[in-house]
Write a protein that holds these residues in place. Structure first.
Motif, PDB file in Angstrom:
ATOM      1  N   SER A   1       0.723  -0.931  -0.356  1.00  0.00           N
ATOM      2  CA  SER A   1       0.099   0.313  -0.043  1.00  0.00           C
ATOM      3  C   SER A   1       0.749   1.341  -0.200  1.00  0.00           C
ATOM      4  CB  SER A   1      -1.136   0.196   1.067  1.00  0.00           C
ATOM      5  OG  SER A   1      -1.565   1.479   1.295  1.00  0.00           O
ATOM      6  N   GLU A   2       0.665   2.391  -0.857  1.00  0.00           N
ATOM      7  CA  GLU A   2       0.919   3.327  -0.745  1.00  0.00           C
ATOM      8  C   GLU A   2       0.755   4.487   0.631  1.00  0.00           C
ATOM      9  OE1 GLU A   2       0.992   5.188  -4.962  1.00  0.00           O
ATOM     10  OE2 GLU A   2      -0.955   5.206  -4.394  1.00  0.00           O
ATOM     11  N   SER A   3       0.011   4.156   1.626  1.00  0.00           N
ATOM     12  CA  SER A   3      -0.733   4.528   2.545  1.00  0.00           C
ATOM     13  C   SER A   3       0.155   3.433   4.198  1.00  0.00           C
ATOM     14  CB  SER A   3      -1.581   4.730   2.986  1.00  0.00           C
ATOM     15  OG  SER A   3      -2.378   5.168   4.217  1.00  0.00           O
ATOM     16  N   PRO A   4       0.391   4.057   4.652  1.00  0.00           N
ATOM     17  CA  PRO A   4       0.865   4.048   6.466  1.00  0.00           C
ATOM     18  C   PRO A   4      -0.257   2.701   6.962  1.00  0.00           C
ATOM     19  CG  PRO A   4       1.561   6.038   6.683  1.00  0.00           C
ATOM     20  CD  PRO A   4       0.982   5.942   5.140  1.00  0.00           C
ATOM     21  N   PHE A   5      -1.580   3.080   6.248  1.00  0.00           N
ATOM     22  CA  PHE A   5      -2.616   2.862   6.725  1.00  0.00           C
ATOM     23  C   PHE A   5      -3.030   2.145   6.481  1.00  0.00           C
ATOM     24  CE2 PHE A   5      -1.664   6.784   8.817  1.00  0.00           C
ATOM     25  CZ  PHE A   5      -1.713   6.531  10.926  1.00  0.00           C
ATOM     26  N   GLY A   6      -2.844   1.613   4.676  1.00  0.00           N
ATOM     27  CA  GLY A   6      -3.739   0.572   3.855  1.00  0.00           C
ATOM     28  C   GLY A   6      -3.560  -0.614   3.733  1.00  0.00           C
ATOM     29  N   VAL A   7      -3.877  -0.526   2.723  1.00  0.00           N
ATOM     30  CA  VAL A   7      -3.806  -2.220   2.344  1.00  0.00           C
ATOM     31  C   VAL A   7      -3.657  -2.465   1.547  1.00  0.00           C
ATOM     32  CG1 VAL A   7      -5.006  -4.483   2.135  1.00  0.00           C
ATOM     33  CG2 VAL A   7      -5.431  -2.538   4.537  1.00  0.00           C
TER      34      VAL A   7
ATOM     35  N   ILE B   1     -19.696 -10.692 -16.152  1.00  0.00           N
ATOM     36  CA  ILE B   1     -19.053  -9.613 -15.438  1.00  0.00           C
ATOM     37  C   ILE B   1     -18.674 -10.210 -14.010  1.00  0.00           C
ATOM     38  CG2 ILE B   1     -20.063  -7.981 -14.106  1.00  0.00           C
ATOM     39  CD1 ILE B   1     -22.092  -7.283 -15.866  1.00  0.00           C
ATOM     40  N   LEU B   2     -17.448 -10.036 -13.974  1.00  0.00           N
ATOM     41  CA  LEU B   2     -16.497 -10.639 -12.340  1.00  0.00           C
ATOM     42  C   LEU B   2     -16.888  -9.478 -11.161  1.00  0.00           C
ATOM     43  CD1 LEU B   2     -15.388 -12.553 -10.339  1.00  0.00           C
ATOM     44  CD2 LEU B   2     -12.744 -10.947 -11.519  1.00  0.00           C
ATOM     45  N   GLY B   3     -18.123  -9.389 -10.942  1.00  0.00           N
ATOM     46  CA  GLY B   3     -18.497  -8.720  -9.222  1.00  0.00           C
ATOM     47  C   GLY B   3     -16.727  -8.708  -8.012  1.00  0.00           C
ATOM     48  N   VAL B   4     -16.171  -7.893  -7.961  1.00  0.00           N
ATOM     49  CA  VAL B   4     -15.669  -8.252  -6.604  1.00  0.00           C
ATOM     50  C   VAL B   4     -16.305  -6.673  -5.600  1.00  0.00           C
ATOM     51  CG1 VAL B   4     -13.120  -7.800  -5.728  1.00  0.00           C
ATOM     52  CG2 VAL B   4     -13.581  -8.176  -8.427  1.00  0.00           C
ATOM     53  N   ALA B   5     -16.606  -7.998  -4.417  1.00  0.00           N
ATOM     54  CA  ALA B   5     -17.349  -7.189  -3.241  1.00  0.00           C
ATOM     55  C   ALA B   5     -16.296  -6.606  -2.298  1.00  0.00           C
ATOM     56  CB  ALA B   5     -18.783  -7.315  -2.395  1.00  0.00           C
ATOM     57  N   GLY B   6     -16.365  -5.652  -1.273  1.00  0.00           N
ATOM     58  CA  GLY B   6     -15.303  -5.275   0.069  1.00  0.00           C
ATOM     59  C   GLY B   6     -15.916  -3.999   0.335  1.00  0.00           C
TER      60      GLY B   6
ATOM     61  N   GLU C   1     -26.866  -7.787  -9.382  1.00  0.00           N
ATOM     62  CA  GLU C   1     -28.521  -7.571 -10.303  1.00  0.00           C
ATOM     63  C   GLU C   1     -27.450  -7.708 -11.550  1.00  0.00           C
ATOM     64  OE1 GLU C   1     -30.167  -3.421 -12.782  1.00  0.00           O
ATOM     65  OE2 GLU C   1     -29.790  -3.376 -10.768  1.00  0.00           O
ATOM     66  N   ILE C   2     -26.060  -7.343 -11.581  1.00  0.00           N
ATOM     67  CA  ILE C   2     -25.842  -7.574 -12.887  1.00  0.00           C
ATOM     68  C   ILE C   2     -24.333  -8.704 -13.229  1.00  0.00           C
ATOM     69  CG2 ILE C   2     -25.435  -5.289 -13.199  1.00  0.00           C
ATOM     70  CD1 ILE C   2     -22.648  -4.608 -12.981  1.00  0.00           C
ATOM     71  N   SER C   3     -23.907  -9.064 -12.153  1.00  0.00           N
ATOM     72  CA  SER C   3     -22.800 -10.540 -11.945  1.00  0.00           C
ATOM     73  C   SER C   3     -23.137 -11.338 -12.537  1.00  0.00           C
ATOM     74  CB  SER C   3     -22.335  -9.928 -10.328  1.00  0.00           C
ATOM     75  OG  SER C   3     -21.920  -9.180 -10.491  1.00  0.00           O
ATOM     76  N   THR C   4     -22.160 -12.064 -13.296  1.00  0.00           N
ATOM     77  CA  THR C   4     -21.667 -13.898 -13.707  1.00  0.00           C
ATOM     78  C   THR C   4     -21.212 -14.149 -12.750  1.00  0.00           C
ATOM     79  OG1 THR C   4     -21.888 -12.641 -15.785  1.00  0.00           O
ATOM     80  CG2 THR C   4     -21.438 -15.351 -15.449  1.00  0.00           C
ATOM     81  N   ARG C   5     -20.937 -14.126 -11.244  1.00  0.00           N
ATOM     82  CA  ARG C   5     -19.587 -14.470 -10.719  1.00  0.00           C
ATOM     83  C   ARG C   5     -19.254 -13.419  -9.868  1.00  0.00           C
ATOM     84  NH1 ARG C   5     -15.012 -16.792 -11.359  1.00  0.00           N
ATOM     85  NH2 ARG C   5     -14.087 -15.336 -13.277  1.00  0.00           N
ATOM     86  N   ILE C   6     -18.764 -13.650  -8.456  1.00  0.00           N
ATOM     87  CA  ILE C   6     -18.940 -12.424  -7.250  1.00  0.00           C
ATOM     88  C   ILE C   6     -17.697 -13.427  -6.764  1.00  0.00           C
ATOM     89  CG2 ILE C   6     -19.547 -11.172  -5.640  1.00  0.00           C
ATOM     90  CD1 ILE C   6     -22.058 -11.255  -6.919  1.00  0.00           C
ATOM     91  N   GLY C   7     -16.821 -12.279  -5.963  1.00  0.00           N
ATOM     92  CA  GLY C   7     -15.728 -12.571  -4.934  1.00  0.00           C
ATOM     93  C   GLY C   7     -15.927 -11.676  -4.449  1.00  0.00           C
ATOM     94  N   ALA C   8     -14.607 -11.944  -3.160  1.00  0.00           N
ATOM     95  CA  ALA C   8     -14.914 -11.130  -1.848  1.00  0.00           C
ATOM     96  C   ALA C   8     -12.984 -10.181  -1.784  1.00  0.00           C
ATOM     97  CB  ALA C   8     -15.500 -10.675  -0.575  1.00  0.00           C
ATOM     98  N   LEU C   9     -13.038  -9.303  -1.253  1.00  0.00           N
ATOM     99  CA  LEU C   9     -11.778  -8.775  -1.337  1.00  0.00           C
ATOM    100  C   LEU C   9     -11.811  -8.346   0.172  1.00  0.00           C
ATOM    101  CD1 LEU C   9      -9.057  -8.155  -3.287  1.00  0.00           C
ATOM    102  CD2 LEU C   9      -9.703  -5.797  -3.181  1.00  0.00           C
ATOM    103  N   TYR C  10     -10.587  -9.174   0.316  1.00  0.00           N
ATOM    104  CA  TYR C  10     -10.673  -9.552   1.991  1.00  0.00           C
ATOM    105  C   TYR C  10      -9.045  -8.625   2.755  1.00  0.00           C
ATOM    106  CZ  TYR C  10     -10.428 -10.069   7.232  1.00  0.00           C
ATOM    107  OH  TYR C  10     -10.631  -9.972   8.409  1.00  0.00           O
ATOM    108  N   LEU C  11      -8.328  -8.113   2.978  1.00  0.00           N
ATOM    109  CA  LEU C  11      -7.028  -7.655   3.002  1.00  0.00           C
ATOM    110  C   LEU C  11      -6.411  -7.956   2.176  1.00  0.00           C
ATOM    111  CD1 LEU C  11      -6.588  -9.143   7.262  1.00  0.00           C
ATOM    112  CD2 LEU C  11      -7.130  -6.970   6.094  1.00  0.00           C
ATOM    113  N   GLY C  12      -6.582  -7.462   1.057  1.00  0.00           N
ATOM    114  CA  GLY C  12      -6.077  -8.380  -0.171  1.00  0.00           C
ATOM    115  C   GLY C  12      -5.531  -9.147  -0.949  1.00  0.00           C
ATOM    116  N   GLN C  13      -6.905  -9.369  -0.365  1.00  0.00           N
ATOM    117  CA  GLN C  13      -6.698 -11.381  -0.791  1.00  0.00           C
ATOM    118  C   GLN C  13      -8.006 -11.277  -1.655  1.00  0.00           C
ATOM    119  OE1 GLN C  13      -5.383 -13.679   2.740  1.00  0.00           O
ATOM    120  NE2 GLN C  13      -3.600 -15.073   0.902  1.00  0.00           N
ATOM    121  N   MET C  14      -8.350 -11.992  -1.999  1.00  0.00           N
ATOM    122  CA  MET C  14      -9.518 -12.962  -3.461  1.00  0.00           C
ATOM    123  C   MET C  14     -10.311 -14.345  -2.556  1.00  0.00           C
ATOM    124  SD  MET C  14     -11.866 -11.753  -5.663  1.00  0.00           S
ATOM    125  CE  MET C  14     -11.062 -11.188  -7.170  1.00  0.00           C
TER     126      MET C  14
END
Length: 494
Positions: A256-262, A276-281, A457-470
């Motif tokens: 991360s560019e920020s010291p507080f970012g992920v 359409i690959l949906g990425v929740a998070g 509504e629009i995605s074909t598949r959905i994954g979730a982004l959590y702490l930089g991992q899918m």
């Protein structure tokens, strides 16, 4: 508010508006982008002053010339974009936004007490940079509640929250209502308005066009009152099986560019043509690093990115665009668009290669102006002309422009972050339909969004982004807001 008008050069933002919020009610203020909602609440909060009309608050004349005067009168406001310093603690951030007399003494204890009383748990000693987005919103709310407001204004309060956090927020707002505090609630999520709000005032073109009781309306009927026409939701194309892999990310590592970012920690996924690959998070889980890595804006620490089987890991944004990878980052003003550039000039930021706007490295102003006008007309961007500065557009209209600029380049892969954040129902439906149509033509579309209804509504598949991992992806047909909320908080996608 009686007869309130506010004019800007070339625009009548509010036209003789009459508006009333009763004690102890949750009142929705609805309207499409550019309808005048933000201008109206900024005058209530003392950020702007009306050109005509008068206001009263608790029966007394009310004309704040700055936010401090509005707060002294009993008005609190929680903005859509938080105003917090990440390096400071919760209590220190609260102290910066309240009168000096409230910032002294046992502030830590009072912050802890209010957060406990209203079901908004916070540790006043924690650094804001270590908090989730939902916790940061609690800081803004607690800061407002510390001043005992009789009117709390909330602008798009649920746009970055999980379903579980939305439930907790609604519990807090219902408690405030029971204690006699009024809430002025601005949101484009009409199902939430129907659930939460007692009354709604609807603006169109700067004028009040309707009042309603949301519980007696449907989301569709409220949208029609806002737009003056029937809202057509995005229609998912009936497509065959997904096509070949267009984009493959394997083990992406990016600090991360920020010291507080992920940053990214071994991010891997595939996106196929026609889907359409949906990425929740929840915001702050690596979304910025993900889009920077995919668009080539930063160099990976390790990992590999392939576009249609070709290794583009070391290629920059221009080369990736020429190969067919386009994208729209979350921050529209300052990242997706230069504020002081005209819309024509902003087309050159990303479309010069694919639209041939600068052949032989010489800018073709006429071609750039024609392409800007095409985006404006196709996506219904409300602007006096293509020579208007980007900074002068409303947030929703600028969003339509920066998304449309990429969509009309017909990319092979399109990555977009928060495609409909802050846009009205009509514009959101238009953008979502454009994404569905792109996928139907064989483009691999990757939508990074915190709006779970949008992804479902629009995605074909959905994954979730959590702490930089899918997470593992699931079929959209098998997904629910509850399941996605759990995935966004780190639960396994099972």
């Amino acid at each position: 508010m009686s007869g309130i008008s506010k004019r800007f050069p070339g625009v009548l933002a509010n036209d003789a508006v009459d508006f009333t919020v009763a004690p102890g009610e949750i009142h929705a203020l609805l309207g499409e982008n550019g309808a005048g909602k933000s201008t109206l609440v900024k005058m209530i909060y003392g950020v702007m002053r009306p050109d005509a009309g008068v206001m009263q608050f608790n029966g007394a004349p009310f004309a704040p010339s700055k936010p401090a005067q509005a707060r002294d009168a009993g008005v609190g406001m929680v903005f859509q974009h938080f105003s917090l310093f990440e390096a400071l603690t919760v209590a220190e951030n609260v102290a910066l936004g309240v009168p000096p007399e409230l910032a002294r003494g046992d502030l830590n204890d009072r912050v802890a007490q209010i957060s406990h009383d209203y079901g908004l748990p916070l540790d006043p000693r924690r650094a804001v940079g270590d908090l989730s987005v939902g916790e940061r919103q609690r800081v803004e709310i607690v800061r407002a509640l510390l001043q005992s407001p009789s009117l709390l204004i909330m602008d798009e309060p649920t746009s970055v929250l999980t379903p579980q956090e939305v439930e907790r927020l609604f519990e807090t707002l219902n408690r405030l209502r029971s204690e006699g505090c009024s809430v002025l609630y601005i949101s484009h999520k009409l199902d939430e308005v129907k659930t939460l709000c007692d009354h709604a005032t609807i603006l169109r073109g700067g004028r009040v066009v309707a009042h309603c009781q949301p519980a007696q309306e449907s989301a569709a009927s409220m949208a029609e009152l806002m737009l003056g026409e029937r809202l057509v939701p995005a229609q998912r194309a009936q497509s065959a099986d997904a096509g070949p892999v267009r984009l493959r990310a394997d083990g992406l590592e990016l600090a991360s560019e920020s010291p507080f970012g992920v940053g990214l920690r071994g991010l891997s996924f595939e996106a196929r043509g026609g889907e359409i690959l949906g990425v929740a998070g929840v915001a702050g889980n690596g979304q910025d690093a993900m889009i920077q890595a995919l668009l080539g804006e930063r160099t990976l620490g390790s990992g590999r990115i392939e576009l249609d089987g070709v290794d583009v890991t070391t290629d920059g944004p221009s080369v990736r665009r020429q190969r067919g990878l386009c994208g729209t980052p979350e921050e529209r003003l300052g990242h997706a668009a230069v504020p002081s550039f005209s819309l024509t000039e902003n087309t050159l930021l990303s479309a010069r290669e694919r639209q041939h706007l600068a052949p032989s490295q010489l800018i073709n102003p006429a071609a750039a102006a024609d392409f800007a006008q095409q985006v404006i007309q196709t996506f219904g961007v409300k602007t006096p002309s293509a020579e208007t500065y980007a900074a002068s557009l409303s947030g929703g209209n600028l969003q339509k422009f920066v998304v449309g600029r990429e969509v009309l380049q017909t990319p092979e892969v399109y990555v977009v972050c928060q495609p409909t954040w802050g846009v009205d129902a009509h514009a959101a439906a238009m953008i979502r339909q454009a994404l569905v149509d792109m996928a139907a033509r064989g483009t691999a579309v990757i939508v990074i969004s915190q709006d779970l209804d949008e992804l479902l509504e629009i995605s074909t598949r959905i994954g979730a982004l959590y702490l930089g991992q899918m997470s593992d992806t699931i079929d959209a047909a098998d997904a629910s807001a509850q399941k996605l909320g759990e995935m966004m908080l780190g639960a396994a996608a099972v």
